[in-house]
Write a protein that holds these residues in place. Sequence first.
Motif, PDB file in Angstrom:
ATOM      1  N   ILE A 249     -19.521  11.425  16.126  1.00 57.46           N
ATOM      2  CA  ILE A 249     -20.015  12.660  15.519  1.00 57.46           C
ATOM      3  C   ILE A 249     -20.612  12.346  14.156  1.00 57.46           C
ATOM      4  N   LYS A 250     -21.405  13.266  13.658  1.00 52.77           N
ATOM      5  CA  LYS A 250     -21.889  13.222  12.282  1.00 52.77           C
ATOM      6  C   LYS A 250     -21.261  14.388  11.547  1.00 52.77           C
ATOM      7  N   ASP A 251     -20.894  14.148  10.285  1.00 50.39           N
ATOM      8  CA  ASP A 251     -20.231  15.215   9.554  1.00 50.39           C
ATOM      9  C   ASP A 251     -21.216  15.933   8.646  1.00 50.39           C
ATOM     10  N   GLY A 252     -20.697  16.859   7.834  1.00 48.27           N
ATOM     11  CA  GLY A 252     -21.548  17.657   6.971  1.00 48.27           C
ATOM     12  C   GLY A 252     -21.916  16.990   5.669  1.00 48.27           C
ATOM     13  N   GLY A 253     -21.688  15.710   5.566  1.00 53.06           N
ATOM     14  CA  GLY A 253     -22.046  15.000   4.345  1.00 53.06           C
ATOM     15  C   GLY A 253     -20.933  15.062   3.314  1.00 53.06           C
ATOM     16  N   TRP A 254     -21.216  14.515   2.120  1.00 54.61           N
ATOM     17  CA  TRP A 254     -20.223  14.524   1.057  1.00 54.61           C
ATOM     18  C   TRP A 254     -20.023  15.950   0.560  1.00 54.61           C
ATOM     19  N   PRO A 255     -18.908  16.221  -0.123  1.00 48.24           N
ATOM     20  CA  PRO A 255     -18.651  17.580  -0.595  1.00 48.24           C
ATOM     21  C   PRO A 255     -19.149  17.831  -2.014  1.00 48.24           C
ATOM     22  N   PRO A 256     -20.466  17.986  -2.203  1.00 45.08           N
ATOM     23  CA  PRO A 256     -20.978  18.311  -3.540  1.00 45.08           C
ATOM     24  C   PRO A 256     -20.779  19.805  -3.825  1.00 45.08           C
ATOM     25  N   LYS A 257     -21.272  20.260  -4.955  1.00 44.93           N
ATOM     26  CA  LYS A 257     -21.223  21.683  -5.281  1.00 44.93           C
ATOM     27  C   LYS A 257     -22.271  22.414  -4.455  1.00 44.93           C
ATOM     28  N   VAL A 258     -21.818  23.210  -3.500  1.00 44.42           N
ATOM     29  CA  VAL A 258     -22.711  23.910  -2.585  1.00 44.42           C
ATOM     30  C   VAL A 258     -22.350  25.384  -2.573  1.00 44.42           C
ATOM     31  N   GLU A 259     -23.337  26.252  -2.533  1.00 41.53           N
ATOM     32  CA  GLU A 259     -23.103  27.686  -2.420  1.00 41.53           C
ATOM     33  C   GLU A 259     -23.177  28.067  -0.943  1.00 41.53           C
ATOM     34  N   PHE A 260     -22.045  28.360  -0.338  1.00 39.76           N
ATOM     35  CA  PHE A 260     -21.996  28.735   1.061  1.00 39.76           C
ATOM     36  C   PHE A 260     -22.186  30.242   1.225  1.00 39.76           C
ATOM     37  N   LEU A 261     -22.585  30.622   2.415  1.00 39.07           N
ATOM     38  CA  LEU A 261     -22.869  32.020   2.705  1.00 39.07           C
ATOM     39  C   LEU A 261     -21.666  32.739   3.287  1.00 39.07           C
ATOM     40  N   TRP A 262     -20.491  32.165   3.124  1.00 39.13           N
ATOM     41  CA  TRP A 262     -19.295  32.784   3.668  1.00 39.13           C
ATOM     42  C   TRP A 262     -18.085  32.401   2.825  1.00 39.13           C
ATOM     43  N   ASN A 263     -17.024  33.180   2.979  1.00 44.66           N
ATOM     44  CA  ASN A 263     -15.721  32.846   2.415  1.00 44.66           C
ATOM     45  C   ASN A 263     -14.747  32.594   3.551  1.00 44.66           C
ATOM     46  N   ILE A 264     -13.907  31.616   3.396  1.00 44.98           N
ATOM     47  CA  ILE A 264     -12.825  31.394   4.344  1.00 44.98           C
ATOM     48  C   ILE A 264     -11.613  32.169   3.835  1.00 44.98           C
TER      49      ILE A 264
END
Length: 330
Positions: free
Chosen positions: A286-301
């Motif tokens: 699989i390929k993952d979502g990349g490193w965890p930089p500062k990203v503004e997501f369109l949802w809250n968990i």
Amino acid sequence: MTNHPSCPTLQHTRLPTHVVDCSDPQNPKLFSSLDVLETPDAALSYVWGQAQPHSTCSSNIDSYLTKVINFDVLPKTIQDAIICTHSLGLRYLWTDSLCIIQDSAEDTSHEISQMADIYNGAHVTIVAACAKKAGDGFLHDRKNLVNERVDSRVWCFQERLLSPRLLVYASHTLQYQCQAGMKNVGNASNFSVGTSIHDLQLPESTLGRSQERSQELWKLWKTILSNYSERCRPVLFSLLETDYIAGLWKHTLSQDLLWYRTSPSMPRLTQYRAPSWSWAATNGPIKDGGWPPKVEFLWNILHCGVTPSIPGYKVHTKFPAPPPSASKHP
């Protein structure tokens, strides 16, 4: 341990519940370590590949503890590991077939939950890389290089990753690996540190809990995940200080949910293994979502959690879930 600043010094850690006493290699015994706190031991990493009828079970454990284990009926790989442990000047060896009560679900669950400590605390891990099955052994003349069976097994991957020192009986040579790199024994000029699976370990230097090391740890995790998914158990939650959520991490769950299969045509699993949103629910790379930089997501968990299948297995840590302000667009 004497000359490598990056290698951990010898620490006498508590022995696993059961170990094999190799002080007399032709007459090994099972030893209950409940009364012995600290002493160096060896651990074995190998491929079963076949049934092992003389493994420890409820009917023979008393005999194995009080008498001796018949050396001649053990698989050649186990025999060689006992000889190797004794030759290294170590008394005790941990190997799953003899140190886990195979027909006890309770003992199996308990020992599986201790695997990280068993291999991370071992003085050295003996890797029977050249043995395709338990009966092959590894103390023999080397021939041509072949694909090692242990390099395709997930349990062997975890064992190799966790061990601070490795003695690798490969198909072409004997290798020694520590935090400073890998060396072919007998070839002093061949010592290098690369990025292959053979050089992938949890370095002692990353065991600190400072936030400054978070990026280094996340990159290490992504490399581990790539290798793991190619091999058709999580080992980093204690370092990352976050909860392990079925193959993803609580603090970067939005980022981690962006994984995808490199072969979209690969069929889904027919039996349940993990939630559909986890890469663990599929086979193959699989390929993952990349490193965890500062990203503004369109949802809250809003909520996430996990119930371990092994009672008592640690999955929760002291850090809470990230605050809602971490995502600006609900």
